[in-house]
Design a protein around this motif. Structure first.
Motif, PDB file in Angstrom:
ATOM      1  N   UNK A  27       0.816  -1.217   0.000  1.00 35.85           N
ATOM      2  CA  UNK A  27       0.000   0.000   0.000  1.00 35.85           C
ATOM      3  C   UNK A  27       0.845   1.259   0.000  1.00 35.85           C
ATOM      4  N   UNK A  28       2.154   1.108  -0.034  1.00 32.42           N
ATOM      5  CA  UNK A  28       2.996   2.294  -0.095  1.00 32.42           C
ATOM      6  C   UNK A  28       3.532   2.728   1.247  1.00 32.42           C
ATOM      7  N   UNK A  29       4.205   3.833   1.234  1.00 36.11           N
ATOM      8  CA  UNK A  29       4.988   4.289   2.377  1.00 36.11           C
ATOM      9  C   UNK A  29       4.145   5.138   3.313  1.00 36.11           C
ATOM     10  N   UNK A  30       3.070   4.582   3.868  1.00 36.62           N
ATOM     11  CA  UNK A  30       2.196   5.396   4.705  1.00 36.62           C
ATOM     12  C   UNK A  30       1.560   4.551   5.794  1.00 36.62           C
ATOM     13  N   UNK A  31       1.233   5.226   6.899  1.00 37.88           N
ATOM     14  CA  UNK A  31       0.564   4.588   8.022  1.00 37.88           C
ATOM     15  C   UNK A  31      -0.951   4.658   7.849  1.00 37.88           C
ATOM     16  N   UNK A  32      -1.640   3.569   8.211  1.00 34.13           N
ATOM     17  CA  UNK A  32      -3.093   3.563   8.285  1.00 34.13           C
ATOM     18  C   UNK A  32      -3.469   3.427   9.756  1.00 34.13           C
ATOM     19  N   UNK A  33      -4.225   4.396  10.262  1.00 35.32           N
ATOM     20  CA  UNK A  33      -4.556   4.454  11.681  1.00 35.32           C
ATOM     21  C   UNK A  33      -5.899   3.802  11.986  1.00 35.32           C
ATOM     22  N   UNK A  34      -5.986   3.231  13.186  1.00 33.25           N
ATOM     23  CA  UNK A  34      -7.261   2.808  13.714  1.00 33.25           C
ATOM     24  C   UNK A  34      -8.023   3.998  14.279  1.00 33.25           C
ATOM     25  N   UNK A  35      -9.250   3.757  14.741  1.00 31.40           N
ATOM     26  CA  UNK A  35     -10.090   4.827  15.239  1.00 31.40           C
ATOM     27  C   UNK A  35      -9.726   5.322  16.630  1.00 31.40           C
ATOM     28  N   UNK A  36      -8.858   4.596  17.323  1.00 26.48           N
ATOM     29  CA  UNK A  36      -8.386   5.040  18.625  1.00 26.48           C
ATOM     30  C   UNK A  36      -9.203   4.503  19.787  1.00 26.48           C
ATOM     31  N   UNK A  37      -8.565   4.430  20.955  1.00 26.41           N
ATOM     32  CA  UNK A  37      -9.228   4.133  22.227  1.00 26.41           C
ATOM     33  C   UNK A  37      -9.014   5.333  23.139  1.00 26.41           C
ATOM     34  N   UNK A  38     -10.113   5.938  23.576  1.00 20.53           N
ATOM     35  CA  UNK A  38     -10.019   7.099  24.473  1.00 20.53           C
ATOM     36  C   UNK A  38      -9.987   6.589  25.908  1.00 20.53           C
ATOM     37  N   UNK A  39      -8.906   6.924  26.631  1.00 16.96           N
ATOM     38  CA  UNK A  39      -8.712   6.449  28.007  1.00 16.96           C
ATOM     39  C   UNK A  39      -8.780   7.634  28.962  1.00 16.96           C
ATOM     40  N   UNK A  40      -9.567   7.453  30.010  1.00 14.74           N
ATOM     41  CA  UNK A  40      -9.627   8.455  31.083  1.00 14.74           C
ATOM     42  C   UNK A  40      -9.265   7.756  32.382  1.00 14.74           C
ATOM     43  N   UNK A  41      -8.202   8.220  33.028  1.00 17.91           N
ATOM     44  CA  UNK A  41      -7.781   7.663  34.316  1.00 17.91           C
ATOM     45  C   UNK A  41      -8.180   8.642  35.404  1.00 17.91           C
TER      46      UNK A  41
END
Lengths: 115, 110
Positions: free
Chosen positions: B94-108
């Motif tokens: 897919x080439x020289x790039x990162x594909x990101x996930x949607x993230x996990x929001x953490x609150x401590x």
């Protein structure tokens, strides 16, 4: 200390305006990137550049263009801003290829609101 | 293109608790990285981990490439661990790039 800086933290523009977002890195990196970040969607790549005057489309280039006249500076241009371009914009730079362990350094982000 | 899914989307922890964040990806990858975005928006690389296990202080990560997932462990969480955690993958095809996930929001919470 490595640094990627972006011209504004917050920006408010009107629909139809031409918008320039500037990014500067001081690490002599070859690769620079523009992402937009929206809740639940993570970061999506708009454009990237692996050399001066070189650019490649990312996953969502529509409505955007870029300019890289100098190695340290990568500009994102919204030719005619629209409300669906309201988002957080993040610039990043990296020394080597994505396949390797080189860290990607991010700027602090620009939160753009288009009214 | 490759799909990257992170779970859970949100996590609330009491200070001192342990937690596990998961990243699933839909195809083989050549690189996987974990990032932390603090509450002020700054993204920092945590791990480069295409396979195996790594540890850095209270954080550790494991990637099982053959089963297409990676885990990020936070032990003895602190309020400074709050923020959003992203995993990102690279596929050579897919080439020289990162594909990101949607993230996990953490609150401590203290």
């Amino acid at each position: 200390d490595v640094k990627v800086t972006q011209s504004s933290r917050y920006l408010v523009k009107r629909t139809g305006e031409k918008v320039f977002l500037e990014c500067v890195q001081d690490m002599d990196h070859e690769n620079m990137f523009w992402y937009r970040q929206d809740p639940g969607l993570g970061l999506r790549l708009i454009y990237f550049s692996y050399d001066v005057k070189m650019k490649e489309k990312g996953d969502i280039p529509e409505g955007y263009s870029v300019s890289r006249e100098k190695k340290e500076r990568f500009s994102l241009i919204l030719e005619s801003a629209s409300t669906n371009q309201t988002s957080m914009y993040l610039c990043a730079s990296r020394a080597g290829e994505a396949l390797g362990p080189d860290t990607q350094y991010f700027g602090p982000g620009t939160r753009l609101t288009v009214l | 293109g490759i799909q990257v899914e992170q779970s859970p989307p949100d996590l609330i922890l009491q200070e001192g608790a342990n937690s596990t964040l998961r990243c699933n990806f839909s195809d083989s990858v050549n690189n996987l990285q974990w990032f932390h975005q603090n509450p002020w928006g700054q993204l920092i690389n945590l791990f480069y981990i295409p396979s195996g296990t790594k540890q850095n202080g209270r954080l550790s990560a494991t990637t099982v490439a053959t089963e297409r997932y990676s885990l990020l462990y936070i032990s003895s969480s602190q309020t400074t661990d709050s923020g959003v955690y992203f995993c990102a993958v690279v596929r050579k095809a897919a080439g020289n790039k990162l594909t990101f996930g949607g993230g996990t929001r953490v609150l401590v919470k203290p």
